[in-house]
Motif scaffolding. Structure first.
Motif, mmCIF file in Angstrom:
data_model
loop_
_atom_site.group_PDB
_atom_site.id
_atom_site.type_symbol
_atom_site.label_atom_id
_atom_site.label_comp_id
_atom_site.label_asym_id
_atom_site.label_seq_id
_atom_site.Cartn_x
_atom_site.Cartn_y
_atom_site.Cartn_z
ATOM 1 N N UNK A 21 -4.303 29.023 89.336
ATOM 2 C CA UNK A 21 -4.125 30.275 88.611
ATOM 3 C C UNK A 21 -2.701 30.393 88.057
ATOM 4 N N UNK A 22 -1.730 29.962 88.854
ATOM 5 C CA UNK A 22 -0.343 30.064 88.401
ATOM 6 C C UNK A 22 -0.014 29.026 87.341
ATOM 7 N N UNK A 23 -0.631 27.857 87.461
ATOM 8 C CA UNK A 23 -0.311 26.753 86.539
ATOM 9 C C UNK A 23 -0.936 26.980 85.171
ATOM 10 N N UNK A 24 -2.212 27.380 85.159
ATOM 11 C CA UNK A 24 -2.963 27.445 83.898
ATOM 12 C C UNK A 24 -2.882 28.815 83.266
ATOM 13 N N UNK A 25 -2.858 28.819 81.938
ATOM 14 C CA UNK A 25 -2.880 30.079 81.194
ATOM 15 C C UNK A 25 -4.329 30.532 81.021
ATOM 16 N N UNK A 26 -4.518 31.759 80.549
ATOM 17 C CA UNK A 26 -5.854 32.256 80.259
ATOM 18 C C UNK A 26 -6.530 32.855 81.477
ATOM 19 N N UNK A 27 -7.792 33.215 81.295
ATOM 20 C CA UNK A 27 -8.564 33.918 82.337
ATOM 21 C C UNK A 27 -9.074 32.916 83.377
ATOM 22 N N UNK A 28 -8.965 33.300 84.658
ATOM 23 C CA UNK A 28 -9.469 32.475 85.752
ATOM 24 C C UNK A 28 -10.329 33.313 86.685
ATOM 25 N N UNK A 29 -11.335 32.697 87.289
ATOM 26 C CA UNK A 29 -12.209 33.443 88.206
ATOM 27 C C UNK A 29 -12.464 32.616 89.460
ATOM 28 N N UNK A 30 -12.360 33.264 90.623
ATOM 29 C CA UNK A 30 -12.735 32.665 91.902
ATOM 30 C C UNK A 30 -13.905 33.468 92.453
ATOM 31 N N UNK A 31 -15.030 32.803 92.684
ATOM 32 C CA UNK A 31 -16.232 33.479 93.176
ATOM 33 C C UNK A 31 -16.673 32.802 94.465
ATOM 34 N N UNK A 32 -16.773 33.585 95.539
ATOM 35 C CA UNK A 32 -17.132 33.040 96.844
ATOM 36 C C UNK A 32 -18.476 33.613 97.270
ATOM 37 N N UNK A 33 -19.445 32.742 97.474
ATOM 38 C CA UNK A 33 -20.771 33.166 97.943
ATOM 39 C C UNK A 33 -20.774 33.252 99.470
ATOM 40 N N UNK A 34 -21.430 34.299 99.985
ATOM 41 C CA UNK A 34 -21.590 34.489 101.431
ATOM 42 C C UNK A 34 -20.254 34.356 102.164
#
Length: 942
Positions: free
Chosen positions: A748-761
C-alpha cells in the motif's frame, strides 16, 4: 351543404410562447400554464414513512402558495423502456458480457411533470390583466423556490420540450426514440389507436365516492412480518400487459369564501330536516368546517385519473388488476367512465380547468387530496469515478460508489467495510462481483480466502494464487526492513512486530506492561544493532547512563547498607595513603574518590589537633561529613562506571548480521536476561523461548517467518492467499493473516492508486486483543493511502458475542454490507444495537429477497449496503459468463478447468462452456457441469 365533422383535438391549445423567462402554454380557453419536469423525492421501497410526510408538506406548501384561482396538475408517466448502455470498445470481456446480458431488458421509467395553471375569466373573450399576469409568474417562481429549498430536482421545460411532451401525450407514446401519430377510434369503453387501446380509470365516482374514511400520504404493505411504508399507488410501476401508465392528478383551488358560504347553507338545510342521513351529512360538513378553521387546509376540487395503454385483448386483465389493487387501498374506482375521449382530452398537460364540474370533479380538503399524489421515484445511478454496478429492485443496472467517498455526494470518511451473510446467501458471489469491478478500475487487490471462493476470478485476471499447505507453507520474512522503511516508518513496523510476537507468545491474552516494555525494547535495540552496529558509548551516552544507574542505585539503597558503607569510608580515611595510587591508571570517578579522601584526612588532622579551637574543629567535622557523603556517591559511581564498561562489552557482543525471526529470537534471548537483571524485574524467559521456539531454526514452523517473500508480489495487481487448510489452527491462522496484512501495508505504501485488502472469515484471526489492536491500526492507516480494508464472514454470532470485533472492525467501518438475515430474525435486536441500525434500516434489511421480483431473471441475490447513513437494498445479478468466473461450486469449477485445458485461456473457456450449455438446452449450470465432468472433455468432443 354538408356539415364539417368536428375534430376534437383541433383547438386544444391556443398558443405556446416563451415570455418573461418562462415557456407558457395557453389552453383553448386562455389558461396559462408553466410546466416543470421533476423527480419525486421518495425512493420506492425506501421504507421511510417520514419521507412521504415531508413531500406531502412540500405539496401542501405549494398549494397554499398558489392560492385561489390556480390549479396544480401533476402527471407521473410510468413507461416501459428497453435498457441500453454504451460500452467502450476496450472494455473487459466480463464487463461487455454484463451489459450485453441486460441489453433490451424491459423496465419501468418514471417521468414526472408538475404543471402550474392559472384560471381564466369565464366569458366569450379572454382579457389581458397585467396584475394577474405578474402574479402568475411570481407564483411560478415561488413554486420553483420551494422545490429548490427542499432539494427536489426540477427544471422548467423549454419550448421544444413542451411541444414534444404535448405531442407524445396525444400519441400516448413515451418510449425513447421517434414516434408517430395514428388515427383515434373512440368508444364508451376505450380509445383505440393502431393496435393499442388507451383507457381511463377515474379514481372517484362522484355519485358514490368510495374512498377510505381516513387517508394518509402512504400505505403499508407486509413484507417478512414488517409493515413497510410505500406509496398508495406504488403498484402503478408494475401493471401487467401495459406499455405506458399515466397518473394524472389535478387540484383546483376555488374561491374559499364562496364555497364556505355554500357549505354552511347546505349544513343548515340538512339540519332543518332531522332524519339520520341528514344528521350524518350535517356532522360531516361541520367536521370539514372545523378542520378549515383550525389548520391550513383548503377546499379543493380534484380529479385523479389513471390512463393506460395495452393491447386490445389485455384490457380485461389490466382492469381487473387495477380494481384489485385500488380496492386494497380502500378505493372503488368509477365503473361508469363512458366519456373516455373526454377524459383523455381533459387529462392533457395544462388542461386542468377543462373537467366537467358536474361529474368529473370531487370537492375535498387539500391535505386529503394531496395524499393521493404519487410520490415515488425509482433507484438511479450515482455520479462517481468508481462505479460498482448492481441492479435495482426491478432488475435494472444502476451504479453506485461502493466506498461512499469517491462519488459526487460524499457519504463516508473511510472506505473500510464488513460484509455479513450466512451460508447460501450469495456472499462470495457478491464479493466476486465487487472484486471484478475494482480490478477493472485499476485497483490492486489482496485477498485472504478460506475455501477457494476466488480461484476462478483470480485465474481470469491472471493474478497470483498462493495456497497454504504443509509441504509448501506461505512463508514470509516480516522482520526484513529496508533502510528507507526504518528511517521513515519504523514506528508502524515496530507495532506490527510487537503484535506478531505477542500473538505467538500470549495468544488471546493481553500482554502485561512489563512484557510490552521488554519486547518493545528488544525490537528497538535489535534494529539499532543492525542499522547502527555498536562500537562504544559516547561521553554523552555514558553521562546519561551514569545518572540513570545512580538513581536506580539510590532507589535500592537501605539505611543499614548506608551506615555500613560510611564505616568503610571512615576506615579508608584512617588508613595511610597507598604508595601504588597513581593517576595514570585511574577512572575519573576513582581520581575524585582519592581527592576527597585526602581532603577528609586533612580535616581529620584539624579535628585531632589540640591547638585547634572548638570552632575550627566543629567546621572541620562538618566538612568531613559532607565529603563522606560525596565519597559514598563517588564509590557508587566507581561501581557504576565498571557496570557501564560491562554493559558496553555486552552491547558490543550483540551483533545482528541479517534480519529474520531467527536472528531476533537469538538477540532477544540474550538481551532480555540482561535487561531484567539490570532493571531487577521478573520475566519468564524460558516460557518465552519455549513458545517462540517452533518458529526458530529446526522448529516445525521455521519457514513461516524466515523466508523472504517474492518481491515480484508487490507488482501484482491481484493476489489471493488461500489458507483454508489452516483456518482451524489457533496458532498459525491468525499469524499468517497478520503477516499477510503486513505485506498489504508494505504494498500500500509503495504503490500509488487505490488498494483493497479483503479477508474472508477473519473473526477467528482477530479473537485476541493484540490482533484487534493491529486491525484497528490497519483500518485507520489504509484511509491515508487510498486504501480499502474489508472483512467478510458468515458467522453472525461472532459479531454479537465479541466486543473485540465491535471495537476493531464495526466501529472503524463506514460501509456495512448485509445479505439475507432472515434466519437471524429472532436475535436481530442484539445485532441491530451492535451495528447501530435504525428502525428504517432494519425494515430495509428484511425486504432482502422478499419481493416478487424474480421472474425472467438469472441467478441473483439481494444485498443491503449502508454507506455512512445512506442505505438501500440492491440486486446482485450477473450474466452467465460472470457466473462461470465466480462459481464456488466444485463440480462447476472442475468443468470449467476441462474447458480451460482445451481452449487455453479463461476467456475462451468461459465463452465456449456457456455456448455449449445453451446449445445443449440445459438451464442449470450444475447439471451441465456434471455432464462435462462425467465425460472429462468439452462438448464438441462428445
Amino acid at each position: 351543404m354538408a356539415k364539417t365533422k368536428k375534430r376534437i383535438f383541433d383547438g386544444l391549445y391556443a398558443q405556446l410562447e416563451e415570455t418573461d423567462g418562462s415557456v407558457v402554454l395557453f389552453s383553448a380557453k386562455g389558461e396559462p400554464s408553466v410546466i416543470f419536469s421533476m423527480t419525486n423525492p421518495v425512493q420506492q421501497l425506501c421504507t421511510d414513512a417520514e419521507q412521504y410526510m415531508l413531500f406531502q408538506d412540500v405539496l401542501s406548501n405549494i398549494v397554499q402558495t398558489l392560492g385561489e384561482g390556480y390549479a396544480l396538475q401533476k402527471q407521473d408517466i410510468l413507461c416501459k423502456q428497453a435498457y441500453r448502455h454504451d460500452v467502450p470498445e476496450d472494455a473487459e470481456f466480463l464487463t461487455r458480457s454484463y451489459f450485453k446480458y441486460f441489453e433490451g431488458r424491459e423496465f419501468t421509467e418514471i417521468t414526472t411533470y408538475l404543471i402550474i395553471t392559472q384560471e381564466a375569466q369565464r366569458g366569450q373573450f379572454v382579457q389581458y390583466d397585467p396584475k394577474k399576469w405578474l402574479d402568475f409568474h411570481a407564483k411560478v417562481s415561488k413554486v420553483s423556490d420551494i422545490l429548490a429549498e427542499k432539494g427536489i430536482r426540477h427544471k422548467k421545460l423549454t419550448k421544444a420540450e413542451v411541444s414534444e411532451y404535448c405531442h407524445r401525450f396525444m400519441a400516448f407514446q413515451f418510449r425513447h426514440g421517434p414516434f408517430s401519430m395514428t388515427n383515434f377510434k373512440a368508444s364508451d369503453e376505450y380509445l383505440k389507436t393502431g393496435e393499442r387501446v388507451i383507457r381511463s380509470y377515474p379514481l372517484v365516482d362522484i355519485d358514490e365516492i368510495n374512498l377510505p374514511s381516513v387517508i394518509q400520504p402512504y400505505t403499508k404493505i407486509g413484507i417478512n412480518g414488517y409493515g413497510i411504508a410505500t406509496d398508495l399507488l406504488s403498484f402503478l410501476t408494475s401493471v401487467p400487459h401495459t406499455d405506458c401508465v399515466v397518473f394524472n392528478q389535478v387540484v383546483q383551488i376555488p374561491n374559499q369564501r364562496k364555497l364556505l358560504r355554500k357549505l354552511q347553507a347546505k349544513a343548515k338545510r340538512h339540519g332543518s330536516m332531522p332524519d339520520p342521513s341528514n344528521k350524518i351529512a350535517k356532522a360531516d360538513i361541520e367536521e370539514v368546517l372545523n378542520r378549515l378553521a383550525v389548520d391550513t387546509s383548503m377546499l379543493v376540487n380534484t380529479n385523479f385519473n389513471i390512463l393506460m395503454s395495452c393491447p386490445a385483448d389485455k384490457v380485461t386483465p389490466v382492469t381487473s388488476y387495477l380494481e384489485t389493487k385500488l380496492y386494497e387501498c380502500g378505493i372503488m374506482p368509477s365503473r361508469t367512465a363512458y366519456n373516455q375521449l373526454e377524459l383523455f382530452v381533459d387529462s392533457f398537460p395544462g388542461n386542468a380547468y377543462s373537467f366537467n364540474p358536474d361529474y368529473d370533479l370531487f370537492l375535498t380538503l387539500s391535505d386529503a387530496a394531496l395524499c393521493f399524489f404519487f410520490k415515488e421515484h425509482l433507484k438511479g445511478s450515482e455520479t462517481t469515478p468508481l462505479t460498482t454496478y448492481y441492479t435495482d429492485r426491478q432488475g435494472l443496472p444502476v451504479c453506485i460508489d461502493i466506498t461512499g467517498k469517491e462519488g459526487k455526494v460524499k457519504m463516508t470518511d473511510n472506505a473500510n467495510f464488513f460484509c455479513i451473510g450466512p451460508s447460501g446467501s450469495g456472499k462470495s458471489f457478491h464479493m466476486n462481483s465487487v472484486v471484478r469491478q475494482l480490478l477493472e478500475q485499476n485497483t490492486d487487490v489482496v485477498m485472504v480466502d478460506t475455501g477457494d471462493s476466488y480461484e476462478g476470478i483470480c485465474g481470469y485476471f491472471g493474478g497470483t494464487y498462493i495456497s497454504y499447505s504443509k509441504e509448501k507453507p506461505i512463508s514470509m520474512n516480516p522482520f526484513k526492513v529496508t533502510r528507507e522503511e526504518y528511517d521513515l516508518n519504523f514506528g508502524e513496523k515496530k507495532n506490527f512486530l510487537k503484535s506478531l510476537i505477542f500473538l505467538i507468545f500470549k495468544g488471546n491474552e493481553l500482554p502485561s506492561k512489563i512484557e510490552d516494555m521488554l519486547v518493545n525494547q528488544t525490537i528497538v535495540e535489535y534494529y539499532d544493532a543492525y542499522f547502527h552496529p555498536f562500537e562504544k558509548f559516547t561521553d554523552i551516552e555514558r553521562d546519561g547512563l551514569r545518572q540513570k544507574l545512580l538513581v536506580a542505585a539510590k532507589m535500592d539503597d537501605e539505611y543499614e547498607k548506608y551506615a555500613h558503607e560510611m564505616e568503610g569510608i571512615d576506615e579508608q580515611i584512617q588508613q595511610p595513603p597507598a604508595k601504588e595510587e597513581t593517576k595514570a591508571l585511574m577512572l575519573p570517578s576513582e581520581e575524585r574518590r582519592l581527592r576527597l579522601i585526602r581532603q577528609c584526612r586533612a580535616f581529620q588532622a584539624v579535628v585531632l589537633d589540640k591547638a585547634a579551637t572548638d570552632s575550627e574543629k566543629e567546621k572541620a567535622a562538618a566538612k568531613i561529613e559532607l565529603y563522606k557523603k560525596e565519597l559514598y556517591e563517588t564509590s557508587m559511581l566507581v561501581k557504576i562506571d565498571k557496570q557501564i564498561d560491562h554493559m558496553e562489552e555486552q552491547k558490543r557482543r550483540l551483533k545482528v548480521k541479517e534480519l529474520s525471526f531467527n536472528s531476533y529470537y537469538e538477540f532477544a534471548l540474550e538481551r532480555i536476561p540482561q535487561i531484567t537483571s539490570l532493571e531487577k524485574i521478573k520475566f519468564d524467559i524460558r516460557d518465552f523461548a519455549a513458545i517462540l521456539k517452533q518458529f526458530y531454526r529446526g522448529g516445525e514452523l521455521e519457514m513461516t517467518l524466515n523466508s523472504d517473500l517474492d518481491v515480484n508480489l508487490f507488482d501484482e495487481r491481484f493476489i489471493v492467499f488461500e489458507i483454508d487448510k489452516i483456518k482451524d489452527d489457533p496458532v498459525l491462522f491468525p499469524i499468517v493473516v497478520l503477516i499477510i496484512m503486513d505485506v498489504f501495508l508494505q504494498k500500500m505504501r509503495i504503490k500509488k492508486g487505490r488498494k483493497a485488502l479483503i479477508i474472508e472469515e477473519a473473526w477467528k484471526a482477530i479473537a485476541s486483543p493484540t490482533m484487534a489492536e493491529y486491525i484497528k491500526y490497519l483500518y485507520k492507516t489504509v484511509r491515508k493511502f487510498h486504501g480499502i480494508a474489508g472483512v467478510v464472514t458468515q458467522e453472525l454470532n461472532d459479531v454479537i458475542d465479541s466486543p473485540i470485533v465491535k471495537e476493531a472492525i464495526i466501529n472503524n467501518s463506514d460501509v456495512k454490507i448485509l445479505l439475507d438475515q432472515t434466519k437471524f430474525k429472532d436475535r436481530y435486536e442484539d445485532i441491530a444495537a451492535i451495528l447501530g441500525l435504525t428502525p428504517i434500516q432494519r425494515q430495509q434489511i428484511f425486504t432482502i429477497n422478499a419481493l416478487n421480483n424474480h421472474d425472467n431473471r438469472n441467478y441473483f441475490k439481494e444485498v443491503w449496503i449502508c454507506r455512512g447513513q445512506n442505505s438501500d437494498v440492491y440486486g446482485v445479478e450477473e450474466p452467465p459468463e460472470c457466473y462461470w468466473a465466480y462459481t464456488t461450486e466444485r463440480a462447476e469449477k472442475e468443468a470449467l478447468k476441462i474447458y480451460l485445458r482445451h481452449y487455453g485461456t479463461m476467456q475462451d473457456a468461459i465463452t465456449h462452456i456457456e455456448i455449449d450449455r445453451k446449445k445443449a438446452g440445459i438451464s442449470k449450470y450444475l447439471d451441465f457441469a456434471r455432464q462435462v465432468n462425467n465425460r472429462q472433455k468439452v462438448m464438441s468432443l462428445w
